[in-house]
Design a protein around this motif. Structure first.
Motif, PDB file in Angstrom:
ATOM      1  N   THR A 232       7.349  -9.451 -26.298  1.00 25.03           N
ATOM      2  CA  THR A 232       7.726  -8.043 -26.151  1.00 25.03           C
ATOM      3  C   THR A 232       6.683  -7.159 -26.831  1.00 25.03           C
ATOM      4  O   THR A 232       6.374  -7.365 -28.009  1.00 25.03           O
ATOM      5  CB  THR A 232       9.103  -7.775 -26.774  1.00 25.03           C
ATOM      6  OG1 THR A 232      10.047  -8.696 -26.224  1.00 25.03           O
ATOM      7  CG2 THR A 232       9.549  -6.348 -26.492  1.00 25.03           C
ATOM      8  N   PRO A 233       6.119  -6.174 -26.129  1.00 23.77           N
ATOM      9  CA  PRO A 233       5.113  -5.293 -26.745  1.00 23.77           C
ATOM     10  C   PRO A 233       5.684  -4.539 -27.944  1.00 23.77           C
ATOM     11  O   PRO A 233       6.859  -4.170 -27.962  1.00 23.77           O
ATOM     12  CB  PRO A 233       4.747  -4.315 -25.614  1.00 23.77           C
ATOM     13  CG  PRO A 233       5.170  -4.999 -24.355  1.00 23.77           C
ATOM     14  CD  PRO A 233       6.357  -5.829 -24.706  1.00 23.77           C
ATOM     15  N   ILE A 234       4.839  -4.333 -28.944  1.00 26.11           N
ATOM     16  CA  ILE A 234       5.205  -3.583 -30.141  1.00 26.11           C
ATOM     17  C   ILE A 234       4.206  -2.449 -30.327  1.00 26.11           C
ATOM     18  O   ILE A 234       2.998  -2.680 -30.410  1.00 26.11           O
ATOM     19  CB  ILE A 234       5.198  -4.471 -31.400  1.00 26.11           C
ATOM     20  CG1 ILE A 234       6.138  -5.660 -31.236  1.00 26.11           C
ATOM     21  CG2 ILE A 234       5.575  -3.647 -32.636  1.00 26.11           C
ATOM     22  CD1 ILE A 234       6.072  -6.656 -32.383  1.00 26.11           C
ATOM     23  N   LEU A 235       4.711  -1.213 -30.377  1.00 26.49           N
ATOM     24  CA  LEU A 235       3.863  -0.045 -30.600  1.00 26.49           C
ATOM     25  C   LEU A 235       4.270   0.645 -31.890  1.00 26.49           C
ATOM     26  O   LEU A 235       5.457   0.686 -32.237  1.00 26.49           O
ATOM     27  CB  LEU A 235       3.972   0.948 -29.437  1.00 26.49           C
ATOM     28  CG  LEU A 235       3.543   0.467 -28.061  1.00 26.49           C
ATOM     29  CD1 LEU A 235       3.731   1.583 -27.028  1.00 26.49           C
ATOM     30  CD2 LEU A 235       2.097   0.000 -28.074  1.00 26.49           C
ATOM     31  N   GLU A 236       3.294   1.182 -32.589  1.00 25.01           N
ATOM     32  CA  GLU A 236       3.559   1.934 -33.812  1.00 25.01           C
ATOM     33  C   GLU A 236       3.565   3.428 -33.499  1.00 25.01           C
ATOM     34  O   GLU A 236       2.698   3.925 -32.780  1.00 25.01           O
ATOM     35  CB  GLU A 236       2.500   1.633 -34.878  1.00 25.01           C
ATOM     36  CG  GLU A 236       2.504   0.191 -35.347  1.00 25.01           C
ATOM     37  CD  GLU A 236       1.486  -0.060 -36.439  1.00 25.01           C
ATOM     38  OE1 GLU A 236       1.025   0.917 -37.072  1.00 25.01           O
ATOM     39  OE2 GLU A 236       1.139  -1.235 -36.662  1.00 25.01           O
ATOM     40  N   THR A 237       4.552   4.122 -34.029  1.00 30.97           N
ATOM     41  CA  THR A 237       4.661   5.559 -33.796  1.00 30.97           C
ATOM     42  C   THR A 237       4.812   6.290 -35.129  1.00 30.97           C
ATOM     43  O   THR A 237       5.111   5.687 -36.161  1.00 30.97           O
ATOM     44  CB  THR A 237       5.874   5.907 -32.908  1.00 30.97           C
ATOM     45  OG1 THR A 237       7.083   5.738 -33.663  1.00 30.97           O
ATOM     46  CG2 THR A 237       5.910   5.020 -31.664  1.00 30.97           C
ATOM     47  N   ALA A 238       4.615   7.599 -35.066  1.00 27.91           N
ATOM     48  CA  ALA A 238       4.790   8.445 -36.246  1.00 27.91           C
ATOM     49  C   ALA A 238       5.480   9.733 -35.841  1.00 27.91           C
ATOM     50  O   ALA A 238       5.361  10.179 -34.692  1.00 27.91           O
ATOM     51  CB  ALA A 238       3.435   8.747 -36.892  1.00 27.91           C
ATOM     52  N   HIS A 239       6.231  10.302 -36.762  1.00 27.63           N
ATOM     53  CA  HIS A 239       6.824  11.621 -36.557  1.00 27.63           C
ATOM     54  C   HIS A 239       5.992  12.626 -37.340  1.00 27.63           C
ATOM     55  O   HIS A 239       5.762  12.449 -38.538  1.00 27.63           O
ATOM     56  CB  HIS A 239       8.270  11.662 -37.062  1.00 27.63           C
ATOM     57  CG  HIS A 239       9.224  10.866 -36.234  1.00 27.63           C
ATOM     58  ND1 HIS A 239       9.328   9.496 -36.324  1.00 27.63           N
ATOM     59  CD2 HIS A 239      10.113  11.242 -35.296  1.00 27.63           C
ATOM     60  CE1 HIS A 239      10.239   9.071 -35.478  1.00 27.63           C
ATOM     61  NE2 HIS A 239      10.738  10.112 -34.842  1.00 27.63           N
TER      62      HIS A 239
END
Length: 370
Positions: A232-239
């Motif tokens: 399963t792809p894993i992406l990093e995000t930020a607010h």
């Protein structure tokens, strides 16, 4: 200390002793009963699930509490709009006037109900996305039919990971890097809504607030995710803060207000959200200098008296302005004291961004569907 605070502290304790250990054991029994109920409900709802007739993309999480679902829904909706698609958002509308009977908050042309009827987050999304239909109601199967009738060609199912009555094509699961796995226990012993084995259903993992976690912490999180979703792809995000809009401008659905315009300004912060500390961090990132804050419980219903006290405190601390979140701005809309305040109110908007310019991996989730 309140019972809620005591239980929250106990969740964090790995090896409780004495009375704490006994009470933790009681909570563990309740946890088993809770999970038994979850399994039964999932089996029942999955067996009777219906198809919407158009692609459905769910955005949810495995823990109780906020993980950034609303900013994620907004980000995906905006990407779909840029591609010429016609998304609609369907949400439960937690604690809203329309939660039980359901209804249309926005038909993609105008907002049709009040904030109280719509609920905080759905109303906020309708304000931010004026061309996107937003529907609420406990029975999201009914909402899906209404959205299709309004011309939607893809549905965004808000907080849908534990809603099994509607088939979905993709499950995007948000993992909060500040508390990714709910202390590894389900409610009420921990914060998990389901066992971690549920992560195997995910189509994509989005790590939220990843900029607040160290590389070592993120590596540990990814190891757990890989155990349940090996490919399963894993992406990093930020607010991050995107705009700060004068309140009267924001009320007119005009989202204009550059951050440099208030950089260095002294701000008194007012919020009624689950994590007020995160709002303080965001305000600091926006360049505001905090003079003080006034925090209310999540989903707090503001009164004119609340506003009067906030204005008084802001003046006492020498603030130039009062800053609120979008969620709080929605609940302040009909209060006369805000509109007539000599102390200016500003709405601090945030956005979710994907680190490493990997938006194409997110877009792959719907490209083959549409």
């Amino acid at each position: 200390m309140s019972l809620e605070a005591y239980v929250t502290n106990l969740m964090k304790e790995r090896n409780p002793r004495g009375f704490d250990a006994a009470f933790a054991g009681f909570l563990s029994l309740l946890e088993k009963l809770y999970l038994k109920g979850v399994r039964k409900r999932r089996a029942r709802e999955t067996a009777n699930a219906v198809e919407a007739g158009i692609p459905v993309i769910s955005v949810g999480n495995v823990t109780a509490g906020g993980a950034g679902k609303t900013p994620c829904i907004l980000m995906i909706a905006e990407l779909l709009l840029k591609e010429g698609k016609k998304p609609a958002i369907i949400s439960r509308g937690y604690k809203s006037g329309l939660e039980k009977k359901g209804g249309v908050v926005s038909d993609g042309k105008s907002i049709l109900v009040s904030q109280k009827e719509a609920g905080d987050e759905p109303y906020m999304m309708a304000l931010r996305l004026p061309t996107v239909p937003v529907l609420v109601g406990k029975d999201r199967k009914v909402s899906a039919k209404k959205a299709v009738a309004l011309g939607a060609d893809v549905l965004l199912l808000d907080d849908g990971f534990q809603y099994w009555g509607l088939d979905r094509d993709r499950d995007i699961v948000l993992i909060d890097c500040m508390n990714p796995f709910g202390y590894f226990h389900a409610l009420p012993r921990g914060l998990l809504r389901e066992p971690l084995t549920a992560l195997g259903r995910a189509s994509l993992f989005l790590l939220t607030k990843s900029d607040k976690a160290s590389d070592e912490e993120k590596l540990k999180i990814k190891r757990v995710l890989r155990h349940y979703g090996r490919t399963t792809p894993i992406l990093e995000t930020a607010h991050s803060p995107s705009k700060i809009v004068p309140y009267e401008t924001w009320r007119k659905r005009i989202h204009e207000g550059e951050l440099p315009a208030v950089s260095g300004k002294k701000a008194f912060l007012v919020s009624g959200i689950g994590n007020p500390a995160s709002f303080a961090e965001t305000a600091s990132e926006a360049g505001l200098v905090r003079t003080g804050d006034m925090s209310f419980p999540d989903h707090h219903a503001y009164t004119d008296e609340d506003v009067r006290k906030a204005i008084k405190e802001a003046e006492r601390t020498g603030a130039d302005l009062i800053a609120v979140t979008e969620k709080d701005a929605v609940k302040l809309m009909n209060l006369e004291r805000v509109r007539n305040s000599k102390m200016p109110f500003y709405v601090l908007e945030i956005e979710m961004t994907i680190k490493g310019h990997q938006e194409e991996i997110l877009e792959e989730q719907w490209e083959e569907l549409l």
